[in-house]
Enzyme design. Structure first.
Site, PDB file in Angstrom:
ATOM      1  N   ALA A  80      89.671  89.783   9.030  1.00 16.79           N
ATOM      2  CA  ALA A  80      88.267  90.229   9.037  1.00 16.79           C
ATOM      3  C   ALA A  80      87.771  90.754   7.706  1.00 16.79           C
ATOM      4  O   ALA A  80      86.632  91.210   7.614  1.00 16.79           O
ATOM      5  CB  ALA A  80      88.094  91.318  10.103  1.00 16.79           C
ATOM      6  N   ASN A  81      88.570  90.691   6.663  1.00 19.75           N
ATOM      7  CA  ASN A  81      88.137  91.256   5.387  1.00 19.75           C
ATOM      8  C   ASN A  81      87.348  90.273   4.529  1.00 19.75           C
ATOM      9  O   ASN A  81      86.760  90.635   3.516  1.00 19.75           O
ATOM     10  CB  ASN A  81      89.337  91.768   4.580  1.00 19.75           C
ATOM     11  CG  ASN A  81      90.319  90.662   4.238  1.00 19.75           C
ATOM     12  OD1 ASN A  81      91.069  90.236   5.109  1.00 19.75           O
ATOM     13  ND2 ASN A  81      90.318  90.205   3.003  1.00 19.75           N
ATOM     14  N   GLY A  83      85.208  86.059   4.485  1.00 22.88           N
ATOM     15  CA  GLY A  83      84.810  84.817   5.122  1.00 22.88           C
ATOM     16  C   GLY A  83      84.227  84.963   6.511  1.00 22.88           C
ATOM     17  O   GLY A  83      83.486  85.907   6.820  1.00 22.88           O
ATOM     18  N   GLY A  85      85.643  85.724   9.270  1.00 25.31           N
ATOM     19  CA  GLY A  85      86.097  86.934   9.955  1.00 25.31           C
ATOM     20  C   GLY A  85      85.245  88.139   9.612  1.00 25.31           C
ATOM     21  O   GLY A  85      84.889  88.944  10.487  1.00 25.31           O
ATOM     22  N   TYR A 232      98.174  71.257   8.671  1.00 24.90           N
ATOM     23  CA  TYR A 232      96.942  71.996   8.956  1.00 24.90           C
ATOM     24  C   TYR A 232      96.250  71.422  10.192  1.00 24.90           C
ATOM     25  O   TYR A 232      95.846  72.166  11.099  1.00 24.90           O
ATOM     26  CB  TYR A 232      95.992  71.939   7.754  1.00 24.90           C
ATOM     27  CG  TYR A 232      94.729  72.741   7.961  1.00 24.90           C
ATOM     28  CD1 TYR A 232      94.718  74.120   7.772  1.00 24.90           C
ATOM     29  CD2 TYR A 232      93.547  72.128   8.386  1.00 24.90           C
ATOM     30  CE1 TYR A 232      93.560  74.864   7.994  1.00 24.90           C
ATOM     31  CE2 TYR A 232      92.395  72.872   8.603  1.00 24.90           C
ATOM     32  CZ  TYR A 232      92.404  74.230   8.405  1.00 24.90           C
ATOM     33  OH  TYR A 232      91.271  74.968   8.635  1.00 24.90           O
TER      34      TYR A 232
END
Length: 354
Positions: A80-81, A83, A85, A232
């Protein structure tokens, strides 16, 4: 007389040669002008097409129009820090939620917390450390949440990575697969009791449209490295299959789950790529990709939109449910993946609550 004739011939020859040279020069100049005109036209066409495509991307971007209030509710957002998030957590904070920023880097997480508090005036934003590279860290995080939180309304499994290459995690697994899928599976299962206890809770798994192109996926090889691009795609396919099976196991409860494709977003997920791949990624990202705020809209929609419970286990793009990708329709695939993954992450019998 002979001398005059020779001089006349030489002069005429020089004139003919000079005329030919000048004609060639004129022809070359005309060709250059034509080629320049053609090249200019091609570039103009490409430029116009790019502008049209960019406008199309903007016009078709889905926005969450829900006004759902989250006062009194608790949400966890991994990664969450920055982008998607960060913008997801910011939106939850604006709605009044208690938001737990689940991040690996304490410094960057604290900076994000301060920005969110400053922008929203919501002081109920906390940082809890989690390293998706380590099952031990995931377990410590979940233990703390279960001990300190009375409810959990929204769990957003957003943390992800790309372009890592053939590296192993602290637990000996394919690093990208552990960050993108294994740890999210473990975290969700460790928090499922708290989620089930909270009426109307949701689990939201951020995937990618690249799951659609995850061909030849074999569950038995989920912890083997197939190549930097395939791994990915496979990890994002696993996110969707996890959501499908989780929905089946949550049937009859008040907890629902959804997966989503956020779109091509300007985030740091491929910051580890190098060389030509990095150049191409940066070029496309800056020209066409959504902002992180735009990219967060479908995550927010799946977290707060009303009356989507009937879509339990569904996949979303641009705030709309979309048909399941063909790669997710293989009968029994989601259950087979679940059964193998619970062994990989070391889920204990007493932790299997669904």
């Amino acid at each position: 007389m002979l001398s005059l004739l020779i001089n006349y011939t030489i002069t005429r020859t020089h004139l003919l040669i000079d005329g030919s040279v000048n004609s060639c020069r004129l022809i070359n100049a005309d060709l250059c002008r034509i080629m320049l005109s053609i090249t200019t036209i091609i570039f103009l066409i490409i430029f116009v097409l790019l502008i049209v495509f960019k406008i199309y991307m903007k016009v078709t971007t889905g926005w969450c129009r829900s006004h759902t209030c989250l006062v009194g509710k608790t949400a966890i957002v991994t990664g969450a820090n920055t982008g998607i998030g960060y913008d997801t957590a910011l939106d939850f904070a604006k709605r009044g939620a208690r938001v737990i920023l689940a991040c690996r880097d304490e410094g960057r997480a604290e900076e994000a917390r301060v920005r969110i508090v400053k922008e929203t005036g919501n002081n109920n934003i906390v940082v809890q450390l989690i390293n998706m590279n380590s099952f031990e860290s995931v377990r410590e995080f979940a233990k703390k949440i279960n001990e300190t939180e009375e409810r959990l309304d929204i769990l957003v499994n957003n943390a992800g990575a790309g372009g890592i290459g053939n590296r192993r995690s602290k637990d000996g697994h394919v690093l990208l697969m552990q960050i993108n899928y294994f740890s999210a599976f473990l975290l969700t299962n460790l928090l499922i009791g708290l989620l089930k206890k909270t009426k109307g809770s949701r689990v939201v798994n951020v995937s990618s449209i690249l799951a659609k192109y995850a061909r030849n996926f074999k569950v038995a090889n989920v912890d083997q490295f197939p190549g930097v691009y395939y791994v990915y795609n496979y990890s994002k396919l696993c996110n969707i299959l996890f959501t499908i099976e989780l929905a089946k196991r949550l049937d009859g409860t008040e907890t629902t789950t959804y997966s989503l494709h956020p779109g091509a977003v300007k985030t740091e997920i491929f910051r580890r790529t190098k060389g030509t791949s990095k150049f191409i990624a940066n070029f496309l990202k800056n020209l066409f990709f959504k902002t992180s705020e735009e990219g967060a809209q479908t995550t927010i929609y799946c977290s707060v939109a009303k009356d989507i419970e009937r879509c339990n286990g569904a996949h979303f793009e641009d705030c709309q449910e979309v048909p399941p990708y063909i790669t997710t329709r293989v009968p029994g695939l989601s259950k087979k993946l679940w059964d193998l993954t619970k062994d990989i992450v070391g889920l204990k019998p007493e932790e299997m609550l669904i």
